[in-house]
Design a protein around this motif. Structure first.
Motif, PDB file in Angstrom:
ATOM      1  N   PRO A 196      10.331 -22.300   2.274  1.00  0.00           N
ATOM      2  CA  PRO A 196       9.910 -20.935   1.997  1.00  0.00           C
ATOM      3  C   PRO A 196      10.769 -19.939   2.775  1.00  0.00           C
ATOM      4  CG  PRO A 196       8.265 -22.119   3.291  1.00  0.00           C
ATOM      5  CD  PRO A 196       9.306 -23.105   2.927  1.00  0.00           C
ATOM      6  N   SER A 231       9.928 -15.003   7.212  1.00  0.00           N
ATOM      7  CA  SER A 231       9.693 -13.553   7.318  1.00  0.00           C
ATOM      8  C   SER A 231       8.723 -13.275   8.458  1.00  0.00           C
ATOM      9  CB  SER A 231       9.104 -13.032   6.006  1.00  0.00           C
ATOM     10  OG  SER A 231       8.642 -11.708   6.193  1.00  0.00           O
ATOM     11  N   ILE A 291       3.654 -10.183   7.764  1.00  0.00           N
ATOM     12  CA  ILE A 291       2.463 -10.917   7.325  1.00  0.00           C
ATOM     13  C   ILE A 291       2.267 -10.801   5.817  1.00  0.00           C
ATOM     14  CG2 ILE A 291      -0.076 -11.020   7.508  1.00  0.00           C
ATOM     15  CD1 ILE A 291       1.383 -12.120   9.907  1.00  0.00           C
ATOM     16  N   ASP A 342       4.282 -11.047   3.591  1.00  0.00           N
ATOM     17  CA  ASP A 342       5.031 -12.101   2.882  1.00  0.00           C
ATOM     18  C   ASP A 342       4.344 -13.460   2.961  1.00  0.00           C
ATOM     19  OD1 ASP A 342       7.070 -10.388   2.100  1.00  0.00           O
ATOM     20  OD2 ASP A 342       8.152 -10.654   4.006  1.00  0.00           O
ATOM     21  N   HIS A 343       3.275 -13.534   3.750  1.00  0.00           N
ATOM     22  CA  HIS A 343       2.559 -14.809   3.912  1.00  0.00           C
ATOM     23  C   HIS A 343       1.085 -14.606   3.586  1.00  0.00           C
ATOM     24  CE1 HIS A 343       6.113 -16.454   5.931  1.00  0.00           C
ATOM     25  NE2 HIS A 343       6.115 -15.428   6.752  1.00  0.00           N
ATOM     26  N   PRO A 372      -3.282 -18.594   1.918  1.00  0.00           N
ATOM     27  CA  PRO A 372      -3.048 -19.595   0.873  1.00  0.00           C
ATOM     28  C   PRO A 372      -4.338 -20.010   0.166  1.00  0.00           C
ATOM     29  CG  PRO A 372      -2.880 -20.587   3.049  1.00  0.00           C
ATOM     30  CD  PRO A 372      -3.064 -19.115   3.262  1.00  0.00           C
ATOM     31  N   GLU A 430      -0.332 -24.050  -3.171  1.00  0.00           N
ATOM     32  CA  GLU A 430       1.079 -23.831  -2.860  1.00  0.00           C
ATOM     33  C   GLU A 430       1.710 -25.139  -2.386  1.00  0.00           C
ATOM     34  OE1 GLU A 430      -1.481 -22.357  -1.447  1.00  0.00           O
ATOM     35  OE2 GLU A 430      -1.404 -20.240  -1.923  1.00  0.00           O
ATOM     36  N   TRP A 484       1.116 -25.933   1.187  1.00  0.00           N
ATOM     37  CA  TRP A 484      -0.283 -26.039   1.631  1.00  0.00           C
ATOM     38  C   TRP A 484      -1.078 -27.087   0.875  1.00  0.00           C
ATOM     39  CZ3 TRP A 484      -1.369 -24.132   6.123  1.00  0.00           C
ATOM     40  CH2 TRP A 484      -0.651 -23.018   6.591  1.00  0.00           C
ATOM     41  N   ASP A 518       5.441 -19.646   7.687  1.00  0.00           N
ATOM     42  CA  ASP A 518       4.113 -19.691   7.062  1.00  0.00           C
ATOM     43  C   ASP A 518       3.181 -18.702   7.764  1.00  0.00           C
ATOM     44  OD1 ASP A 518       2.953 -20.943   9.346  1.00  0.00           O
ATOM     45  OD2 ASP A 518       3.445 -22.933   8.566  1.00  0.00           O
ATOM     46  N   ARG A 519       2.008 -18.543   7.217  1.00  0.00           N
ATOM     47  CA  ARG A 519       1.090 -17.524   7.714  1.00  0.00           C
ATOM     48  C   ARG A 519       0.635 -17.812   9.146  1.00  0.00           C
ATOM     49  NH1 ARG A 519      -1.921 -13.357   5.616  1.00  0.00           N
ATOM     50  NH2 ARG A 519      -3.870 -12.886   6.722  1.00  0.00           N
ATOM     51  N   ALA A 542       3.370 -16.878  11.546  1.00  0.00           N
ATOM     52  CA  ALA A 542       3.590 -15.430  11.497  1.00  0.00           C
ATOM     53  C   ALA A 542       2.493 -14.714  12.282  1.00  0.00           C
ATOM     54  CB  ALA A 542       3.615 -14.955  10.048  1.00  0.00           C
ATOM     55  N   GLN A 567       4.441 -23.505  14.050  1.00  0.00           N
ATOM     56  CA  GLN A 567       5.827 -23.785  13.695  1.00  0.00           C
ATOM     57  C   GLN A 567       6.658 -23.952  14.956  1.00  0.00           C
ATOM     58  OE1 GLN A 567       7.402 -20.615  11.304  1.00  0.00           O
ATOM     59  NE2 GLN A 567       9.542 -21.110  11.732  1.00  0.00           N
TER      60      GLN A 567
END
Lengths: 256, 401
Positions: B34, B37, B40, B42-43, B46, B50, B53, B104-105, B108, B200
């Motif tokens: 993905p 970024s 937020i 952009d994430h 979910p 996805e 996910w 990912d969220r 982020a 991450q």
């Protein structure tokens, strides 16, 4: 004193398409100190005999019995048979990654004796058994059979035979794939094991070559799941000269 | 037992690479990676379908999706030797030092809402003999951290991050390893049974640097880690080892991505897990991207799962994306299965009982990874943990039979 008695043994191999009868009534008595060579062509069921006696999960004993010093083995689990005194040197020893030879041998010895071996003498015993098979000390730190050459795997089996010193042993084509030097080393080990005079030994082999180094008490010819002929050393010499052809034909004729 | 294995090799890898190639890194369109970024927006939260996910139990993980400032960090404690410092930094500083933006969220949000950011720094040329151990303890609340670890050029260090305790924890961790440096990074996800941990980790391997990571996930309710590696110059090497022991109801997910963006770099990934008990679920995603400019690279990735009881699920997905054939080697393998009957037969034929034989096999399976850690105290501790898990397995089995 150790006697292994196989009586009218019938064994199926479990395949995906169902069970298939391989052993069709095997009778054999190995008395203390006797070496029984079991010879036969590929596919005759020699290895099935070895695996079935040891309790391999792919083989099912459908009838008959195997006793060691009068104790029935066929109803026992694999490890119970071993603790009763049975040993199988395998044709294709299995790799066990991450388990060191030293740990494996100590665990086996502890299981067989019911108590841990004394550390000081044990380490020496292991080194000696490996050394006898011309496997250097570093082997005890290596993973069981992992990365071993074919010959090293076979020598490792015989090192275990000497170290664990069972009452009765079955060697399943231990000689195949060995060069002449390794064959001598292995034969010496087997002869040391039988030298005590009270052990029973089944020597399963395809070739007569190993019988130059190990003197058999009896030779059995194994065809199509049965013993079809028995004799002394001279029978091995005859097989060396003539092969199995006449036996195979006779067996085929009997079926037809 | 299911097995996949592929190997691609090319012995005729050219030794020289045009100097202008490295700077022209192209964007790779791929659903596997993905777009990173910091924003937020952009994430989005979910829904679970996805690609990144789809293996995650979204409901149990949703605490990590809420966009609120966190007031606490993990309780960090450490004893730092000379040449190593750990200091609080501002989120902006952390942002500037990061290897990459969040993918990912969860990460982020960790970067945006972390109570504090920290910078652990090993000075250039420092040779740190003793392992640097950082203990991070969760005290039950929802916490987040952004941690920067930098190892200066030609330095040598072993760093251990030991996570314990309860609560939910979101992390963004960036690890920058300088040219010629050696780093041994051990992370122990040693949480209490109720902990939820996501985030991450992004590793940047300097020119000719060598990095070994060991990721051990033994505890927690849900653990989901995105573990990315890339290179800052040619000649770098990364070895990524992992182990996990997943019990009933537990979810452990490791998502690896190795980006071979520089020539003559090496990667070797080897993750192993054991699963036992109803609802035990492991996920391993192993993505490797070999970019056009990554000539002469060598990569191998492997995942092995040992399924000890009924009712477990092990998902294992290796992916290899190759944009140049001018490489030394690339391969992957994935196996998931029960105990090897032949191994058990062999051990038992020497008198070893079935339970002892199983114990030996699992020991061996993990010891192969644990012995690479290089910190005796932690090696012993992990072997003890494996031992305890196995005892538990034996008890469970005895109760069921």
């Amino acid at each position: 004193m150790s006697t292994l008695v196989i009586s009218d043994l019938h064994v199926d191999v479990l395949t995906e398409s169902g069970p298939k009868e391989i052993l069709k009534g095997v009778n054999l008595t190995a008395r203390p100190g006797e070496i029984h060579a079991i010879m036969g062509p590929n596919g005759s069921g020699k290895s099935t005999l070895a695996y079935a006696i040891a309790g391999h999960p792919n083989y099912k004993i459908t009838s008959g019995s195997v006793t060691l010093d009068g104790v029935e083995l066929t109803e026992m689990t694999v490890d119970e048979r071993a603790r009763e005194g049975l040993f199988l040197a395998m044709q294709y020893p299995v790799e066990v990654p991450g388990v060191s030879v030293a740990n494996f041998l100590r665990t086996a010895k502890t299981a067989l004796d019911g108590e841990a071996p004394k550390i000081r003498t044990w380490v020496k015993d292991v080194e000696k058994a490996l050394g006898n098979m011309q496997l250097d000390k570093t082997f005890s730190a290596r993973s069981v059979n992992e990365g071993f050459s074919g010959g090293e795997k076979k020598r490792h089996e015989i090192a275990q035979l000497e170290l664990l010193n069972p009452k009765a042993a079955i060697l399943d084509e231990t000689d195949s794939g060995l060069d002449i030097d390794a064959l001598r080393v292995v034969s010496d080990g087997v002869n040391r094991f039988t030298a005590s005079g009270d052990r029973a030994l089944l020597l399963i082999t395809h070739y007569t070559r190993i019988l130059r180094y190990i003197e058999p008490t009896f030779v059995h010819v194994f065809i199509d799941g049965r013993i079809v002929d028995e004799g002394g050393r001279e029978l091995a010499d005859k097989l060396e000269a003539e092969g199995y052809e006449s036996y195979v034909k006779a067996a085929a004729a009997a079926v037809a | 037992m299911s097995t996949t294995a592929d190997t691609i090799s090319n012995a005729a890898a050219p030794q020289a690479v045009a100097p202008n190639v490295a700077s022209a890194i192209e964007t790779v369109d791929s659903h596997l990676h993905p777009t990173p970024s910091w924003d937020i927006a952009d994430h989005p939260v979910p829904h679970g379908r996805e690609e990144i996910w789809r293996f995650t139990p979204i409901k149990r993980f949703k605490g990590l999706f809420s966009d609120e400032p966190r007031t606490d960090s993990l309780e960090w404690s450490s004893d730092l030797p000379e040449g190593v410092t750990m200091e609080p930094i501002t989120p902006e500083q952390a942002h500037a030092l990061s290897v990459e933006a969040p993918v990912d969220r969860v990460s982020a949000l960790a970067a945006k809402n972390a109570a504090k950011a920290y910078h652990l720094s090993v000075a250039a040329n420092a040779e740190i003999a003793d392992p640097v151990i950082l203990n991070g303890k969760g005290t039950g609340s929802a916490v987040a951290d952004h941690v920067i670890i930098s190892v200066g050029a030609n330095a040598e260090a072993t760093i251990v991050l030991h996570y314990t305790g309860s609560g939910s924890y979101a992390e963004k961790t960036d690890i920058i390893v300088g040219d010629g440096a050696r780093l041994n990074l051990v992370t122990l996800q040693d949480w209490a049974d109720d902990a939820v941990h996501g985030g991450q980790r992004s590793l940047l391997v300097g020119r000719d640097a060598r990095v070994k990571t060991i990721t051990a996930s033994m505890g927690g309710d849900v653990v989901r880690l995105q573990e990315n590696s890339r290179f800052a110059g040619p000649g770098g090497e990364v070895e990524a080892y992992g182990l996990y022991f997943v019990d009933a109801g537990q979810h452990v997910q490791h998502r690896l991505f190795v980006d071979h963006n520089e020539p003559h770099t090496k990667s070797n990934v080897d993750y192993r897990g054991a699963l036992q008990g109803k609802g035990a679920h492991s996920v391993w995603i192993g993505d490797v991207l070999i970019r056009k400019e990554a000539e002469g690279i060598d990569t191998y990735e492997s995942n092995k799962n040992l399924v000890l009881t009924d009712g477990c699920q092990a998902d294992s997905v290796p992916n290899l994306e190759i944009e140049t054939g001018e490489i030394a080697g690339a391969g992957h393998a994935s196996t998931t299965g029960r105990f090897d009957d032949l191994q058990l037969f062999y051990l038992r034929s020497r008198g070893i009982t079935e339970s002892e034989a199983r114990r030996l096999v699992v020991h061996g399976f993990f010891f192969d990874i644990i012995r690479r850690i290089g910190v005796p105290k932690i090696e012993d501790q992990l072997m003890e943990q494996v031992e305890r898990e196995l005892e538990q397995a034996a008890i469970t089995q005895a109760l069921e039979s």
